[in-house]
Write a protein that holds these residues in place. Structure first.
Motif, PDB file in Angstrom:
ATOM      1  N   GLU A1440      50.413  50.599  36.702  1.00  0.00           N
ATOM      2  CA  GLU A1440      49.253  50.886  37.569  1.00  0.00           C
ATOM      3  C   GLU A1440      48.853  52.350  37.490  1.00  0.00           C
ATOM      4  O   GLU A1440      47.666  52.686  37.420  1.00  0.00           O
ATOM      5  CB  GLU A1440      49.595  50.514  39.019  1.00  0.00           C
ATOM      6  N   SER A1466      51.460  44.962  38.112  1.00  0.00           N
ATOM      7  CA  SER A1466      51.779  43.942  39.113  1.00  0.00           C
ATOM      8  C   SER A1466      50.861  44.009  40.326  1.00  0.00           C
ATOM      9  O   SER A1466      50.825  43.077  41.115  1.00  0.00           O
ATOM     10  CB  SER A1466      53.232  44.104  39.574  1.00  0.00           C
ATOM     11  N   ASN A1467      50.091  45.073  40.468  1.00  0.00           N
ATOM     12  CA  ASN A1467      49.181  45.248  41.598  1.00  0.00           C
ATOM     13  C   ASN A1467      47.814  44.693  41.201  1.00  0.00           C
ATOM     14  O   ASN A1467      47.131  45.228  40.317  1.00  0.00           O
ATOM     15  CB  ASN A1467      49.085  46.730  41.958  1.00  0.00           C
ATOM     16  N   THR A1468      47.409  43.610  41.848  1.00  0.00           N
ATOM     17  CA  THR A1468      46.157  42.966  41.449  1.00  0.00           C
ATOM     18  C   THR A1468      44.929  43.808  41.769  1.00  0.00           C
ATOM     19  O   THR A1468      43.907  43.709  41.080  1.00  0.00           O
ATOM     20  CB  THR A1468      46.037  41.592  42.155  1.00  0.00           C
ATOM     21  N   ASP A1469      45.007  44.620  42.790  1.00  0.00           N
ATOM     22  CA  ASP A1469      43.844  45.476  43.100  1.00  0.00           C
ATOM     23  C   ASP A1469      43.515  46.393  41.939  1.00  0.00           C
ATOM     24  O   ASP A1469      42.345  46.688  41.672  1.00  0.00           O
ATOM     25  CB  ASP A1469      44.134  46.297  44.357  1.00  0.00           C
ATOM     26  N   LEU A1471      43.864  45.654  38.848  1.00  0.00           N
ATOM     27  CA  LEU A1471      43.204  44.857  37.802  1.00  0.00           C
ATOM     28  C   LEU A1471      41.708  44.749  38.058  1.00  0.00           C
ATOM     29  O   LEU A1471      40.904  44.807  37.120  1.00  0.00           O
ATOM     30  CB  LEU A1471      43.846  43.471  37.752  1.00  0.00           C
ATOM     31  N   TYR A1472      41.322  44.603  39.321  1.00  0.00           N
ATOM     32  CA  TYR A1472      39.883  44.520  39.618  1.00  0.00           C
ATOM     33  C   TYR A1472      39.196  45.843  39.327  1.00  0.00           C
ATOM     34  O   TYR A1472      38.044  45.875  38.851  1.00  0.00           O
ATOM     35  CB  TYR A1472      39.676  44.108  41.077  1.00  0.00           C
ATOM     36  N   CYS A1493      44.129  39.362  31.706  1.00  0.00           N
ATOM     37  CA  CYS A1493      44.581  39.403  33.101  1.00  0.00           C
ATOM     38  C   CYS A1493      44.157  38.168  33.880  1.00  0.00           C
ATOM     39  O   CYS A1493      44.134  38.185  35.122  1.00  0.00           O
ATOM     40  CB  CYS A1493      44.069  40.665  33.791  1.00  0.00           C
ATOM     41  N   ARG A1496      46.599  36.648  36.605  1.00  0.00           N
ATOM     42  CA  ARG A1496      46.997  37.459  37.752  1.00  0.00           C
ATOM     43  C   ARG A1496      45.819  37.930  38.594  1.00  0.00           C
ATOM     44  O   ARG A1496      45.983  38.817  39.433  1.00  0.00           O
ATOM     45  CB  ARG A1496      47.811  38.664  37.270  1.00  0.00           C
ATOM     46  N   THR A1497      44.647  37.389  38.336  1.00  0.00           N
ATOM     47  CA  THR A1497      43.484  37.773  39.135  1.00  0.00           C
ATOM     48  C   THR A1497      42.923  36.541  39.831  1.00  0.00           C
ATOM     49  O   THR A1497      43.203  35.401  39.449  1.00  0.00           O
ATOM     50  CB  THR A1497      42.385  38.398  38.239  1.00  0.00           C
ATOM     51  N   ASP A1498      42.135  36.803  40.868  1.00  0.00           N
ATOM     52  CA  ASP A1498      41.486  35.728  41.620  1.00  0.00           C
ATOM     53  C   ASP A1498      40.208  35.342  40.889  1.00  0.00           C
ATOM     54  O   ASP A1498      39.260  36.141  40.807  1.00  0.00           O
ATOM     55  CB  ASP A1498      41.184  36.222  43.036  1.00  0.00           C
TER      56      ASP A1498
END
Length: 1756
Positions: A1440, A1466-1469, A1471-1472, A1493, A1496-1498
């Motif tokens: 990250e 590991s931190n999805t925020d 990734l956005y 990704c 691991r993303t919405d």
């Protein structure tokens, strides 16, 4: 990937256990296992020796300190047992039991010992090695072998044995043959079986046990550092104990692996010091003296890992059996834990060692120890052999593979699938054969092989394999052997080995061995036992008695149960009740009752129902058993009313009484059954009735109603049978008198009709309660009744013992009635001091004999009182004399004398007193005192008696005589020997008897008495002193009495009188004073008194007197500052040393002292003078000269101290050197003398003489101290000479630095090899600009973590950045390079070499693993080195932060690196934010990022971001609300494959609809149904393309919107789709509507198709109606035919079911009747007690009768 070895500090002994660092050495610390460390420490406060035992498993919190004088202690590796050694005495103690296990006195010095196992201690003496077994309680150590000659000079550092204790190795080290030669290793290998030794070269050794081809193999590993020149260190591994292995077993190949020591270690003479084998893995740990760790794999000889783990020597180690690693203790007190990380071993070997390039070696390492990480190698190799048909080789690979990577179900299926070749065994059996040869089968393999072997009928093979532990035992395997093979013993063996304990218990019960169930469960410590199941099983397979015995045994065992009622193991109530009913169903009432009584446990309310059931069953069928239970009072929570009624019916009336509460029932039982009541139970009833209860205020009391009931019951008992129940009623009253009240009870007992009977009953009552009540009226009534009934004995007893009656009232009553027996009256008067009234009453009634009897027999101590009363009454003197004589031996003489003295009748006692004196009372003080008074009164030779008798009371007699004859009083007081001083002084002062007083005071010799008579307050002091001088002392010849007199005068501070007295005694020439004239004490006293009071006369007495203590007097003179007097005394008594000391110390007159010394010319005087002169700075030379004249070498230390303190000049040093050379041959501490000579010569700049002195063979100078002093005084040449002579290179380097000889200083630092020396030389070279020399020194500093920062600071503060980087670059290749060094080098690179292209990144890529990455990241951040910072973030698993850095600093962005970081994030925020970053900066690469990704993303959030993006030109106009989403169909398809969620499906469907891709849209809708289908269907319903409208109808159907689906299909004339939708709906109305639509539109085929498609739910009547109305009977006929056929089959089926039901009903009824006839419990409990009977009654239609139940005491 991290290091495969973890090293951390487990604890620090200096902090965790407060152990002094000086106590940490090989001789004081022992470490036998991972459990304890033993240290011999010293108590900080007392300095006494202590034994400290530290528990390692508590991280140091468990510390035991014991004062102990033992010189060695070793803890047992497993048990809490300690062995102690004190000299040649050895002892073993059990610390848990606190007792000595065994002890022995050995005949040789023990040089080393250790536990070689938990049962044996190895003892090494100076000549041999012994084993001392712990198990042999009385056995002495057994000699194993003699030490080899090569071990003679070696220090023993270890002793080891292999697992069988058949191979032993002794390890020692010895100094090299020449000075400076490396330490040599000595080993002696011994075979117990062959009784042979072999000498080897080796510094450290250990035995390791590994599995080789399925056989246990012992390997000796040892490391040697050969002494031969040019030889390299080697690690040897050889197999021992091959004679114990089969011939076909594989052998371990001998290995010799070169040891790669770092250059600095080789130069410093490093060598192996400890070696331990892992207990879990096939590896050996080796530690060297400089703290380097080497880890070697045994089967391949590969060096797995090398690292320095300690900066100081690890001098003691042991294996850690829990982790497979080791523990070690270093000199800093650290207990280091070193252990392998199995998951990291194989990756590290493959990436960081030369063996990693050879897959065979890697696989062998993994297989030998089971290290994970090589699974792929084994799988590939197995597949390679298996596919090639090399089945045996494939099986071998499987046997070597770790875990289940190969040895799994799939592999077994592969072999099973292979066809069997003709003449060859099945492939699966070949596979199992290889596995059995190489080791042990796992659970799956064992079961599969057992199935194969059982099918072949070769069960004996399984028995052999199980016995040889070749198969993993499990419950499934045991079941297989029990059911398929029928071999119960073998199955039992498997159950036991596999830990299937429940299966073992079931098998034992099935085999009839119920007695073995509990012992087995206890032996294996089962966690839970299902008792009901086991007992039920026992009742099924054995007898009910066996079931009962098993149930009781399980209860008494205390085993935990599956339905435990508490943590203590109590059985649940349901289990016990079910067990009781199980026994009752068998008709075993006695056994069922016994089980409940034994197992019910505590009496709790929850057990009430079961208690009631058991008691009622026994009362109905076995009243004796119920009686026994009730008498034991073990239960209390049953239904008391029901049990009471049952007890009354059974004839147990006493129990019925105790259980009834209604007074009517109680009265009935008491009035009708008194002859059968048991007193104990009646008492119990009253106890319960009158039991106190708590009230609202917290107090307890009995209910008044219950008290009335109790009184009523007592009345009933007495009226029913007065004579028979009287005793019982008295017992009840006595027990509860405090509750019922004595008055109320007396009222009840007094209600009897006959007065005499009532009186006797009342007396009996009172007799029973008299001891339990404090009521005075009750006691009085009892005394009164006793007198009236002439029970004089009872009256006497109560009056004598009772404390609760009114004595005045009783006395008046007794005197009024005048009973025939006077004892009650005498008791009352005697106890309550009514003696005078008693005597007057008896004398008045003419009863003198009773008076005489009272005094002589009852209370002789009252004789004096009675005599006084009789004297008051003027009774006959003869009677009184006779009375006194009768109590002669018991009367108190003192009181008697006082009584007669008051009445002036002492002469009456003369016969009595003389008789007492003659009868042995000559020493009785009271007799003698009384007799003295009588003699004084009668004037019978009183002086003689007072002077000769020693036993009278002088004070009493003296006071008695004072007014009669004062002189007799003095005689009496004098006999007091000091106890009557005050009285004697008073009487002599009062009567002017001063002469007697003076004689008495002198005779007494009492200081306190003298102080009293000589005090100023004594007005008669002058008269007394005159008598002392004139009469008392002249008549006295005892010196001690005279001395006491003198001391008294001194204490009274009467110096003038004292001197006058002493002159009279000492200086007088009268003959009478001859004895005192030469008295030393008196002369001393005279001089001392003069010193104190008249100092001017002291010298006169000193010169005149001769016999006094001169030394003591002189000291007193010194204290009084009479120095001349003291000097005179010392000189007169020839104490010249003390005399000159007075001159020097007190007068401080050195010239007079020198003259005195010259006059006497005595050595002791010169010596004393010289010592004093040495203390003066300006007289040191004179002092040395005086000492030379005294020829006294003794004060040489004072001379040396004077030199050190005053630093005399060179001229003075000449005399000092002369004196020291004279003294050096006559003193013991030659070192100090020679050292001072060297310093003196150096101070005089006589360096040539220094060299000559040093060349002397016998000099003992401490050259280091001399050098330090020369250095402190800047005598640099002398200091260089001295430090060179002692090879003190560290200090020599300091001198050379001051002399500016930097090259020499560097060379000295190299020879010294100490950090402080390297530091000083390095910094001096830096300041001087000698950077080459500074780098040489700096290399030895930067490898020390504590020195690194100082070096960096020193260089940077002076601006030498390039030189610093050169130094750091050179240090990175050193073996001792540590993490901080690499880290600080990286930091320096970021500061000073960032401008050099790629330099910083190259350093990071090469060395990041050796650095502290967080610190490097901060340095890169400070230096704006963004690519380097990104790289470090990724390597440090901070993806990250790496992404954030690349997004904030585009110069550090790289797409490949970015994707790599995304995969690790590991931190999805984050990734956005990355997606937004790519949408803004790198849109062309966004698809690849989204795919990376996706997991691991919405998806909903990502799709929303894509829809709202407006980054492309005119995107909104072309794509509407979809934004840039259509560009990412590939991403959506991949996302849909993994996640079937509405958001993704809807987005993809919209994109496919936009692309008009019908086929993909159909497939998406069909396979991914999670989306808003109705919404999409409505959207497609009005689409232009018919395929979209069909999709809409399909969606309506899928969502049960069948009407809409039919309407859509009808509009497009898709009749088939419409019929299918109606059929799926199963809605009759919809089908009817569609049918009429077809008929109305003349679509007859559609109607026929609808009937057939909807046949299951289409009403036949409606079909017939439509067929008739629309004349389409032909189209409907197939439907009607099928309908009639189905109706016929249904009717026939119903008839068959009804027939079977009737038959089953009849069979069930018959079975129930047979069950009732066979159940014996019906005879006891009736039909209603059985569930079967209840069912039968219901079937018969009759209600259950309660008669049988009531008769037996049962209720449903």
């Amino acid at each position: 990937m991290g290091d495969p070895v973890e090293v951390h500090e487990h604890l620090n002994l200096t902090s965790a256990a407060a152990i002094d660092a000086a106590s940490l050495s090989f001789a004081t610390v022992t470490l036998q296992s991972e459990k304890y460390v033993c240290v011999r420490d010293r108590n900080a406060a007392s300095g006494s020796a202590e034994l400290v035992v530290v528990e390692l498993d508590t991280a140091g919190s468990g510390v035991m300190r014991k004062p102990m004088a033992a010189d060695s202690a070793i803890m047992n590796p497993r048990a809490n047992i300690i062995a102690l050694k004190a000299g040649m005495a050895l002892q073993i103690f059990d610390l848990t039991k606190k007792q000595k296990v065994k002890a022995v006195q050995i005949s040789e010095n023990v040089v080393f010992w250790k536990w070689i196992s938990d049962k044996t201690i190895g003892i090494v003496t100076e000549t041999a090695v012994y084993h001392w077994a712990l198990s042999d309680a009385a056995g002495d150590p057994v000699k194993m072998f003699d030490r080899h000659n090569s071990m003679t000079r070696a220090q023993i550092i270890n002793y080891r044995a292999d697992a069988s204790e058949q191979w032993l190795v002794l390890v020692g080290i010895a100094p090299g043959a020449a000075a400076g030669a490396p330490v040599t290793g000595r080993m002696q290998l011994y075979s117990v079986a062959r009784k042979m030794s072999q000498a080897l070269e080796g510094h450290a050794a250990t035995f390791a046990s590994i599995s080789l081809g399925g056989y246990d193999t012992s390997v000796l590993a040892f490391a040697s550092l050969p002494a031969a020149a040019g030889s390299s260190p080697v690690m040897h591994m050889i197999e021992v104990g091959t004679e114990r292995k089969p011939e076909n077993a594989p052998r371990f190949d001998k290995k010799s692996i070169p040891l790669q020591f770092p250059p600095q270690c080789t130069a410093a003479g490093d060598f192996p010091i400890a070696m331990d084998a892992s207990t879990k893995y096939a590896v050996v740990f080796m530690l060297t003296k400089m703290g380097f760790l080497y880890v070697y794999e045994i089967s391949t000889g590969t060096c797995l890992y090398t690292r320095q783990v300690s900066n100081t020597s690890v001098f003691v180690t042991c294996a850690n059996t829990e982790t497979g690693g080791i523990f070690g203790v270093n000199r800093a007190g650290q207990v280091l834990s070193i252990q392998l990380v199995p998951e990291r071993v194989i990756p590290y070997v493959m990436s960081s060692t030369s063996a990693g390039s050879d897959p065979a070696i890697v696989a062998r390492i993994a297989a030998q120890s089971g290290f994970p990480g090589a699974d792929g190698l084994f799988v590939n190799k197995f597949r390679q052999f298996f596919d090639a048909g090399r089945l045996r080789e494939a099986a071998l690979v499987a046997s070597q593979s770790p875990g289940t990577s190969v040895r799994n179900k799939q592999t077994i299926e592969l072999f099973k699938a292979l066809p069997q070749e003709e003449g060859q065994p099945p492939a699966l059996l070949v596979y199992f054969q290889v596995l059995l040869e190489r080791g042990k089968l796992n659970k799956l393999e064992s079961i599969e092989l057992a199935q194969q072997v059982i099918a072949l009928g070769r069960v004996q093979l399984l028995e052999k394999w199980i016995q040889d532990d070749k198969m993993e035992c499990s419950e499934e395997l045991g079941d297989l052997l029990k059911t398929r093979a029928g071999n119960l013993p073998l199955a039992m063996t498997v159950y036991v080995k596999g830990g299937a304990h429940h299966a073992v218990l079931r098998a034992l019960i099935e085999n009839g061995q119920t007695a073995k169930v509990v012992p087995y469960a206890q032996r294996v410590q089962m966690s839970s036992v299902n008792i009901p199941e086991l007992v039920q099983l026992a009742s099924t397979h054995g007898s009910p008695q066996a079931a009962l015995e098993l149930a009781n045994a399980l209860q008494q065992s205390g085993l935990p149960t599956a339905s435990a009622a508490s943590a203590a193991g109590e059985r649940s109530m349901q289990d016990i009740e079910s067990m009781f009913h199980m026994f009752m169903q068998k008709g075993m009432l006695q056994e069922a009752t016994a089980y409940v009584v034994d197992n019910l446990g505590e009496d709790v309310p929850e057990a009430g129902h079961l208690q009631t059931t058991v008691l009622k069953a026994n009362l109905a069928n076995a009243p004796q058993l119920a009686d026994a239970i009730l008498k034991r009072k073990i239960w209390s929570h049953y239904n008391h009313v029901e049990v009471a009624q049952q007890c009354e019916r059974a004839g147990l009336y006493s129990h019925a009484l105790t259980h009834y509460k209604d007074i009517t029932d109680v009265r009935r039982v008491l009035s009708n059954t008194t002859h059968t009541l048991e007193p104990e139970l009646v008492l119990e009833y009253f106890d319960r009735l009158l039991q106190p209860v708590a009230s609202g205020d917290g107090s307890t009391s009995t209910s008044p109603a219950n008290s009335n009931i109790a009184l009523e019951c007592l009345d009933v008992l007495l009226r029913a049978n007065p004579r028979g129940n009287l005793g019982l009623c008295v017992q009840i009253a006595a027990a509860h008198v405090d509750v019922l009240g004595a008055t109320a009870l007396m009222g009840v007992f007094g209600k009897l009709k006959q007065p005499q009977q009532a009186q006797q009953a009342t007396f009996a009552l009172l007799q029973g309660i008299i001891n339990k009540t404090d009521d005075a009226d009750v006691h009085y009534a009892y005394i009164e009744l006793a007198i009236r009934l002439e029970q004089f004995g009872e009256a006497e007893k109560v009056t004598r013992e009772s404390e609760h009656y009114n004595p005045e009232k009783v006395k008046s009553f007794l005197m009024s009635v005048k009973p025939r027996d006077p004892r009650p009256l005498i008791n009352v008067c005697d106890r309550f001091s009514y003696v005078e009234e008693l005597v007057r009453f008896l004398i008045k009634n003419n009863q003198p004999k009773f008076v005489e009897g009272y005094v002589t027999r009852i209370n002789p101590t009252r004789a004096s009182t009675v005599c006084g009363i009789l004297l008051d009454l003027d009774y006959e003197e003869e009677f009184i004399k006779n009375l006194v004589m009768q109590v002669k031996n018991t009367v108190n003489v003192g009181e008697l004398v006082v009584t007669f003295e008051k009445h002036n009748k002492l002469k009456m006692l003369l016969p009595f007193l003389e008789a007492k004196l003659n009868d042995g009372g000559s020493e009785d003080s009271e007799v003698c005192t009384g007799l003295a008074k009588v003699y004084v009164d009668a004037n019978i030779s009183p002086e003689h008696f007072l002077e000769t008798n020693e036993f009278y009371d002088p004070r009493a007699v003296g006071q008695y005589c004072e007014n009669r004859d004062p002189y007799l009083s003095v005689l009496a007081y004098r006999r007091g020997k000091g106890s009557c001083d005050a009285e004697l002084l008073n009487v002599t002062n009062k009567n002017a008897l001063f002469k007697e007083q003076a004689k008495y005071v002198v005779e007494r010799e009492d200081a306190a008495l003298w102080a009293q008579v000589l005090s100023d307050s004594n007005t008669n002091r002058k008269l007394l002193v005159d008598q002392v001088m004139s009469s008392a002392l002249p008549e006295q010849q005892a010196p001690e009495k005279v001395s006491a007199t003198v001391k008294a005068f001194m204490a009274a501070d009467l110096p003038q009188l004292l001197i006058e007295l002493l002159e009279k005694l000492v200086l007088s020439s009268s003959p009478g004073n001859a004895v005192f004239a030469k008295n030393r004490n008196l002369q001393n006293l005279l001089i001392l008194t003069s010193i104190k009071t008249e100092k001017d006369r002291a010298m006169e007495y000193i010169k005149k007197l001769e016999n006094y203590d001169g030394n003591d007097i002189a000291q007193i003179c010194l204290g009084a500052e009479l120095y001349e007097e003291a000097f005179t005394i010392f000189s007169r008594f020839n104490k010249y040393d003390e005399a000159v000391g007075v001159i020097l110390d007190e007068m401080n007159d050195f010239p007079r002292a020198e003259a005195f010394a010259e006059k006497l010319d005595r050595p002791e005087v010169w010596s004393r003078l010289g010592k004093a002169q040495l203390k003066k700075r300006d007289m040191v030379g004179k002092g040395v000269t005086s000492l030379l004249r005294a020829k006294d070498p003794g004060p040489y230390e004072s001379v040396i101290h004077a030199c050190k303190d005053f630093e005399p000049d060179a001229a003075t040093y000449d005399a000092i050197i002369k004196y020291l050379k004279f003294a050096r041959t006559k003193v013991q501490d030659v070192i100090a003398v020679d050292t001072e000579i060297v310093v003196g010569l150096a101070r005089c700049d006589r360096l040539t003489e220094v060299e000559e002195f040093l060349s002397m063979p016998n000099h003992s100078a401490d050259l280091d101290e001399a050098g330090e002093r020369c250095l402190a005084q800047d005598l640099l040449k002398a200091a260089k000479l001295l430090f060179s002579a002692t090879n003190s290179y560290g200090r020599l380097a300091v001198v050379l630095v001051k002399l500016r000889d930097f090259a020499g200083a560097a060379e000295s630092a190299r020879k010294s090899n100490k950090v402080a020396t390297w530091r000083s030389v390095c910094f001096a070279c830096v300041d001087a600009g000698e950077f080459r020399l500074a780098q040489i020194c700096g290399l030895h500093l930067v490898v020390e973590p504590d020195e690194l920062q100082d070096v960096l600071t020193y260089y940077q503060q002076r601006g030498f950045f390039n030189e610093l980087l050169d130094l750091l670059d050179a240090s990175l290749s050193m073996e001792r390079a540590h993490q901080a060094l690499f880290t600080e080098t990286g930091v320096m690179y970021t500061k000073y070499r960032l401008v050099e292209e790629h330099k910083v990144m190259e350093f990071m890529r090469m060395w990041w693993q050796r650095c502290s990455v967080p610190k490097l990241i901060r340095a890169c951040d400070a230096a704006a080195a963004w690519p380097e910072k990104v790289y470090l973030h990724i390597q440090y698993n901070e993806a990250e932060n790496a992404l954030q850095c690349m997004m904030e600093h585009p110069i550090g962005w790289d797409h490949a690196v970015f994707l790599q970081a995304v995969n690790k994030a590991s931190n999805t925020d984050v990734l956005y934010r990355c997606i937004s970053f790519y949408m803004n900066e790198h849109f062309d690469l966004l698809q690849e990022l989204l795919v990376a990704c996706a997991s691991r993303t919405d998806p909903q959030r990502v799709i929303s971001m894509l829809k709202t993006s407006r980054l492309l030109p005119d995107a909104h106009q072309e794509l509407g609300d979809f934004g840039v989403l259509p560009f990412f169909k590939t991403y959506l398809l991949k996302l849909q494959e993994k996640q079937n969620i509405p958001e993704v499906n809807e987005a993809l469907n919209e994109v496919l609809l936009l692309e008009e891709n019908v086929e993909m849209l159909k497939e998406s809708i069909k396979s991914h149904v999670h989306f808003d289908q109705l919404k999409f269907a409505r959207k497609l319903e009005h689409a232009q393309a018919i395929e979209y409208r069909r999709i809409s109808a399909t969606l309506y159907t899928m969502n049960k919107k069948f009407e809409q689906a039919v309407e859509v299909s009808k509009r497009d004339k898709l009749w088939k789709d419409a019929i299918e939708s109606a059929s799926v709906s199963k809605d009759p109305e919809l089908v009817d509507f569609l049918s009429r639509f077809f008929l109305d539109n003349d679509l007859r085929e559609g109607f026929s198709a609808t009937l057939l498609a909807c046949y299951e739910f289409y009403p036949p009547a409606a079909a017939l109606e439509y067929a008739w109305m629309y004349n389409v009977m032909d189209f409907a006929m197939p439907f009607f035919v099928q309908t009639m056929d189905e109706m016929f089959n249904r009717v026939m089926g119903l008839e068959q079911v009804e027939k079977e039901r009737v038959l089953a009903h009849e069979a069930e009824k018959k079975a129930l009747e047979e069950t009732i006839n066979d159940d014996p419990s019906v005879l006891l409990h009736g039909v209603q007690g059985s569930p079967a009977a209840a069912m039968l009654a219901n079937l018969s239609g009759a209600g259950a009768s309660g008669t049988g139940q009531l008769a037996l005491g049962w209720q449903s």
